[in-house]
Design a protein around this motif. Sequence first.
Motif, PDB file in Angstrom:
ATOM      1  N   ILE A  43      28.648  29.280  51.028  1.00 46.90           N
ATOM      2  CA  ILE A  43      29.152  30.601  51.376  1.00 46.90           C
ATOM      3  C   ILE A  43      30.273  30.922  50.393  1.00 46.90           C
ATOM      4  CG2 ILE A  43      30.150  32.007  53.216  1.00 46.90           C
ATOM      5  CD1 ILE A  43      29.093  29.467  55.047  1.00 46.90           C
ATOM      6  N   PHE A  44      29.985  31.766  49.413  1.00 47.35           N
ATOM      7  CA  PHE A  44      30.974  32.131  48.400  1.00 47.35           C
ATOM      8  C   PHE A  44      31.841  33.242  48.967  1.00 47.35           C
ATOM      9  CE2 PHE A  44      27.624  30.001  46.156  1.00 47.35           C
ATOM     10  CZ  PHE A  44      28.302  29.235  45.220  1.00 47.35           C
ATOM     11  N   PHE A  45      33.163  32.985  49.014  1.00 46.13           N
ATOM     12  CA  PHE A  45      34.110  33.810  49.760  1.00 46.13           C
ATOM     13  C   PHE A  45      35.395  33.973  48.966  1.00 46.13           C
ATOM     14  CE2 PHE A  45      35.203  34.749  54.329  1.00 46.13           C
ATOM     15  CZ  PHE A  45      33.953  35.212  54.706  1.00 46.13           C
ATOM     16  N   SER A  46      36.153  34.997  49.279  1.00 48.53           N
ATOM     17  CA  SER A  46      37.454  35.179  48.624  1.00 48.53           C
ATOM     18  C   SER A  46      38.473  34.207  49.185  1.00 48.53           C
ATOM     19  CB  SER A  46      37.948  36.613  48.786  1.00 48.53           C
ATOM     20  OG  SER A  46      38.285  36.896  50.114  1.00 48.53           O
ATOM     21  N   SER A  47      39.422  33.853  48.348  1.00 48.59           N
ATOM     22  CA  SER A  47      40.515  32.976  48.757  1.00 48.59           C
ATOM     23  C   SER A  47      41.514  33.780  49.587  1.00 48.59           C
ATOM     24  CB  SER A  47      41.207  32.395  47.524  1.00 48.59           C
ATOM     25  OG  SER A  47      40.289  31.632  46.774  1.00 48.59           O
ATOM     26  N   VAL A  54      23.488  23.929  61.927  1.00 43.13           N
ATOM     27  CA  VAL A  54      23.437  24.115  60.479  1.00 43.13           C
ATOM     28  C   VAL A  54      24.848  24.034  59.916  1.00 43.13           C
ATOM     29  CG1 VAL A  54      22.786  25.688  58.635  1.00 43.13           C
ATOM     30  CG2 VAL A  54      21.423  25.601  60.714  1.00 43.13           C
ATOM     31  N   ASP A  55      25.022  23.233  58.879  1.00 40.76           N
ATOM     32  CA  ASP A  55      26.315  23.112  58.215  1.00 40.76           C
ATOM     33  C   ASP A  55      26.442  24.158  57.109  1.00 40.76           C
ATOM     34  OD1 ASP A  55      26.946  20.921  59.788  1.00 40.76           O
ATOM     35  OD2 ASP A  55      26.236  19.476  58.312  1.00 40.76           O
ATOM     36  N   GLY A  56      27.619  24.731  56.989  1.00 41.24           N
ATOM     37  CA  GLY A  56      27.903  25.660  55.907  1.00 41.24           C
ATOM     38  C   GLY A  56      29.146  25.214  55.167  1.00 41.24           C
ATOM     39  N   HIS A  57      29.185  25.500  53.877  1.00 46.75           N
ATOM     40  CA  HIS A  57      30.357  25.149  53.082  1.00 46.75           C
ATOM     41  C   HIS A  57      30.881  26.416  52.414  1.00 46.75           C
ATOM     42  CE1 HIS A  57      33.137  22.653  50.860  1.00 46.75           C
ATOM     43  NE2 HIS A  57      32.876  23.419  49.819  1.00 46.75           N
ATOM     44  N   ILE A  58      32.110  26.797  52.764  1.00 42.52           N
ATOM     45  CA  ILE A  58      32.742  27.962  52.152  1.00 42.52           C
ATOM     46  C   ILE A  58      33.342  27.543  50.815  1.00 42.52           C
ATOM     47  CG2 ILE A  58      34.602  29.656  52.343  1.00 42.52           C
ATOM     48  CD1 ILE A  58      34.125  29.675  55.377  1.00 42.52           C
ATOM     49  N   VAL A  59      32.922  28.233  49.758  1.00 41.45           N
ATOM     50  CA  VAL A  59      33.429  27.999  48.411  1.00 41.45           C
ATOM     51  C   VAL A  59      34.360  29.158  48.085  1.00 41.45           C
ATOM     52  CG1 VAL A  59      32.851  27.699  45.988  1.00 41.45           C
ATOM     53  CG2 VAL A  59      31.277  26.852  47.754  1.00 41.45           C
ATOM     54  N   LEU A  60      35.639  28.862  47.920  1.00 40.06           N
ATOM     55  CA  LEU A  60      36.626  29.900  47.620  1.00 40.06           C
ATOM     56  C   LEU A  60      36.588  30.221  46.132  1.00 40.06           C
ATOM     57  CD1 LEU A  60      39.513  28.509  49.833  1.00 40.06           C
ATOM     58  CD2 LEU A  60      37.877  30.318  50.402  1.00 40.06           C
ATOM     59  N   VAL A  61      36.314  31.503  45.809  1.00 38.50           N
ATOM     60  CA  VAL A  61      36.109  31.906  44.412  1.00 38.50           C
ATOM     61  C   VAL A  61      37.404  32.245  43.688  1.00 38.50           C
ATOM     62  CG1 VAL A  61      33.782  32.726  44.871  1.00 38.50           C
ATOM     63  CG2 VAL A  61      35.704  34.340  44.966  1.00 38.50           C
ATOM     64  N   GLY A  62      38.521  32.265  44.410  1.00 43.61           N
ATOM     65  CA  GLY A  62      39.810  32.544  43.787  1.00 43.61           C
ATOM     66  C   GLY A  62      40.448  33.817  44.313  1.00 43.61           C
ATOM     67  N   GLU A  66      41.514  36.447  39.539  1.00 44.45           N
ATOM     68  CA  GLU A  66      40.663  35.368  39.048  1.00 44.45           C
ATOM     69  C   GLU A  66      39.185  35.705  39.260  1.00 44.45           C
ATOM     70  OE1 GLU A  66      39.931  30.596  39.900  1.00 44.45           O
ATOM     71  OE2 GLU A  66      41.466  31.671  41.028  1.00 44.45           O
ATOM     72  N   TRP A  67      38.842  36.260  40.427  1.00 43.17           N
ATOM     73  CA  TRP A  67      37.459  36.615  40.734  1.00 43.17           C
ATOM     74  C   TRP A  67      36.964  37.750  39.837  1.00 43.17           C
ATOM     75  CZ3 TRP A  67      32.832  35.701  42.108  1.00 43.17           C
ATOM     76  CH2 TRP A  67      31.953  36.728  42.449  1.00 43.17           C
ATOM     77  N   LYS A  68      37.831  38.714  39.551  1.00 43.06           N
ATOM     78  CA  LYS A  68      37.421  39.908  38.805  1.00 43.06           C
ATOM     79  C   LYS A  68      37.121  39.640  37.327  1.00 43.06           C
ATOM     80  CE  LYS A  68      37.465  43.011  42.027  1.00 43.06           C
ATOM     81  NZ  LYS A  68      36.265  43.748  42.386  1.00 43.06           N
ATOM     82  N   THR A  69      37.570  38.536  36.776  1.00 43.44           N
ATOM     83  CA  THR A  69      37.297  38.245  35.371  1.00 43.44           C
ATOM     84  C   THR A  69      35.825  37.841  35.189  1.00 43.44           C
ATOM     85  OG1 THR A  69      37.865  36.894  33.463  1.00 43.44           O
ATOM     86  CG2 THR A  69      38.138  35.863  35.588  1.00 43.44           C
ATOM     87  N   PRO A  70      35.169  38.325  34.132  1.00 46.34           N
ATOM     88  CA  PRO A  70      33.779  37.935  33.877  1.00 46.34           C
ATOM     89  C   PRO A  70      33.632  36.433  33.607  1.00 46.34           C
ATOM     90  CG  PRO A  70      34.448  39.746  32.422  1.00 46.34           C
ATOM     91  CD  PRO A  70      35.661  39.315  33.182  1.00 46.34           C
ATOM     92  N   ASP A  71      34.747  35.773  33.277  1.00 48.23           N
ATOM     93  CA  ASP A  71      34.705  34.340  33.005  1.00 48.23           C
ATOM     94  C   ASP A  71      34.866  33.479  34.254  1.00 48.23           C
ATOM     95  OD1 ASP A  71      34.310  34.665  30.277  1.00 48.23           O
ATOM     96  OD2 ASP A  71      36.456  34.803  29.876  1.00 48.23           O
ATOM     97  N   ASN A  72      34.935  34.101  35.435  1.00 47.53           N
ATOM     98  CA  ASN A  72      35.036  33.317  36.665  1.00 47.53           C
ATOM     99  C   ASN A  72      33.874  32.317  36.693  1.00 47.53           C
ATOM    100  OD1 ASN A  72      34.113  32.870  39.631  1.00 47.53           O
ATOM    101  ND2 ASN A  72      36.265  33.460  39.779  1.00 47.53           N
ATOM    102  N   ARG A  73      34.198  31.067  36.925  1.00 46.93           N
ATOM    103  CA  ARG A  73      33.180  30.017  36.818  1.00 46.93           C
ATOM    104  C   ARG A  73      32.028  30.192  37.800  1.00 46.93           C
ATOM    105  NH1 ARG A  73      34.012  24.526  39.040  1.00 46.93           N
ATOM    106  NH2 ARG A  73      34.511  24.908  41.185  1.00 46.93           N
ATOM    107  N   PHE A  74      32.276  30.778  38.971  1.00 45.76           N
ATOM    108  CA  PHE A  74      31.197  30.965  39.934  1.00 45.76           C
ATOM    109  C   PHE A  74      30.263  32.091  39.491  1.00 45.76           C
ATOM    110  CE2 PHE A  74      34.767  29.112  42.283  1.00 45.76           C
ATOM    111  CZ  PHE A  74      34.175  27.891  42.592  1.00 45.76           C
TER     112      PHE A  74
END
Length: 111
Positions: free
Chosen positions: A21-25, A50-58, A62-70
């Motif tokens: 689950i890709f989510f904002s920090s 069901v297990d879910g894992h929240i991945v904080l994208v920054g 940080e999220w708005k940059t095109p270079d964000n790793r996610f």
Amino acid sequence: MTITTSNDVPSSSGDKPQFLIFFSSGAPPWCPDCVDAQPAVDKVFGGSNVDGHIVLVGEKPEWKTPDNRFRKEYAIKCIPTITKVVNGNEVARLEDSECKDVNIVANFVKP
């Protein structure tokens, strides 16, 4: 069943589906769409087997940059995004408003 959270994608769990689950920090999250999706995520992943894992994208800058790793490594175009990964490969995803609907999320995690 279990919701875990980190700033990274956990290693694959073999042939058992893994839900990322890709989510904002932030607390609360800075992204209004993530805030709106939180109840559906909590209900489906917190109240099922069901297990879910929240991945904080920054944070927002940080999220708005095109270079964000996610954005680069996982082709995440918007948040929230929920991906289903099997054997290390993404097999399905929900994006944005789909993540806010508890019925859509519940159907997404069904075997």
